[in-house]
Enzyme design. Sequence first.
Site, PDB file in Angstrom:
ATOM      1  N   SER A 145       0.946  -1.676  -0.342  1.00 11.94           N
ATOM      2  CA  SER A 145       0.404   0.421   0.290  1.00 11.94           C
ATOM      3  C   SER A 145       0.677   1.267   0.375  1.00 11.94           C
ATOM      4  O   SER A 145       2.318   0.756   0.292  1.00 11.94           O
ATOM      5  CB  SER A 145      -0.749  -0.142   1.141  1.00 11.94           C
ATOM      6  OG  SER A 145      -1.991   1.714   1.011  1.00 11.94           O
ATOM      7  N   TYR A 158      -1.476   0.112  10.591  1.00 16.00           N
ATOM      8  CA  TYR A 158      -1.739  -0.550   9.174  1.00 16.00           C
ATOM      9  C   TYR A 158      -0.006  -0.401   8.808  1.00 16.00           C
ATOM     10  O   TYR A 158      -0.284  -0.959   7.591  1.00 16.00           O
ATOM     11  CB  TYR A 158      -3.090  -0.082   8.382  1.00 16.00           C
ATOM     12  CG  TYR A 158      -3.113   0.289   6.890  1.00 16.00           C
ATOM     13  CD1 TYR A 158      -3.242  -1.632   6.673  1.00 16.00           C
ATOM     14  CD2 TYR A 158      -2.536   0.320   6.006  1.00 16.00           C
ATOM     15  CE1 TYR A 158      -3.616  -2.110   5.828  1.00 16.00           C
ATOM     16  CE2 TYR A 158      -3.083   0.019   4.645  1.00 16.00           C
ATOM     17  CZ  TYR A 158      -3.818  -0.937   4.538  1.00 16.00           C
ATOM     18  OH  TYR A 158      -3.905  -1.114   2.781  1.00 16.00           O
TER      19      TYR A 158
END
Length: 277
Positions: A145, A158
């Site tokens: 990501s 995350y």
Amino acid sequence: MPRSELPFRNAVLTGACGGLGRALARELLAAGAQVALVGMNRPVLEALAAIAPDRCAVYTPDVADSAAMQAMAVDWIGRAGVPDLVVANAGVAGGFDTAEASDLAVMRRMLEINLLGPATTFQPFLQTWRGQGGAERGALVGVASIAGWRGMPGNGAYCASKGGLIRYLESLRAECRGSGIRVHTVSPGYLRTTLTAGNRFAMPGLLEPGDAARALLDGVAAGREHIVLPRRIGWLANALGWLPARWHDALLRGQPRKPRVGESGATDIPGLGPPAR
């Protein structure tokens, strides 16, 4: 690239239940590939498998369970042969606050799925490929990501999991260089999926899963080692990276936080144990 021209004939795909995973599965099946559909929502996987039941198998292991992932690999190779594409796409997201004891379990589970999961996904197939001859053996694809490029307030778990994944993939790529095994790092920005549905902040470059899946597979087929979806979000992230840390942090601190587990808009994290006390 037309779907019929994709070179992949045998693929293993984790996270096949999610928006990007379902889109990748459809693209691969449309190209005529055999696909192992790995996820935790059996009805969703079975609906995908119904598109081409003679070319699919459904598996529902926990991607952090190495024994279960090895069993999946043995079964799939026995059914369809050795894959030429393995996509570690399984991932979860959620807000994080270090001051909250219950969030420590969230971080642990996120690291298990987002960081350990790709390693347990790749390991049995990498072992098989290393035992084979030939110049080209296959491609390992890790879906990281843009959030892994730099930390963001309220999203530490995350960001840490995806940042760790990027470094792991860099290491694995160096290890596999020249072996006929290709390693690809995918850094999506914002995709219109359940993982972003509860976000309260601006999501520049929001991309539809189908568009992302096509760009991802085309990039892997073209041999690109670093794939950013869409490319312009990578340019934006790089531009922000030039800001002094104090300015960058102040800009992001003013944005709404990603919902934590239990808050409105939060996404489910499979296998999350009871909260710490």
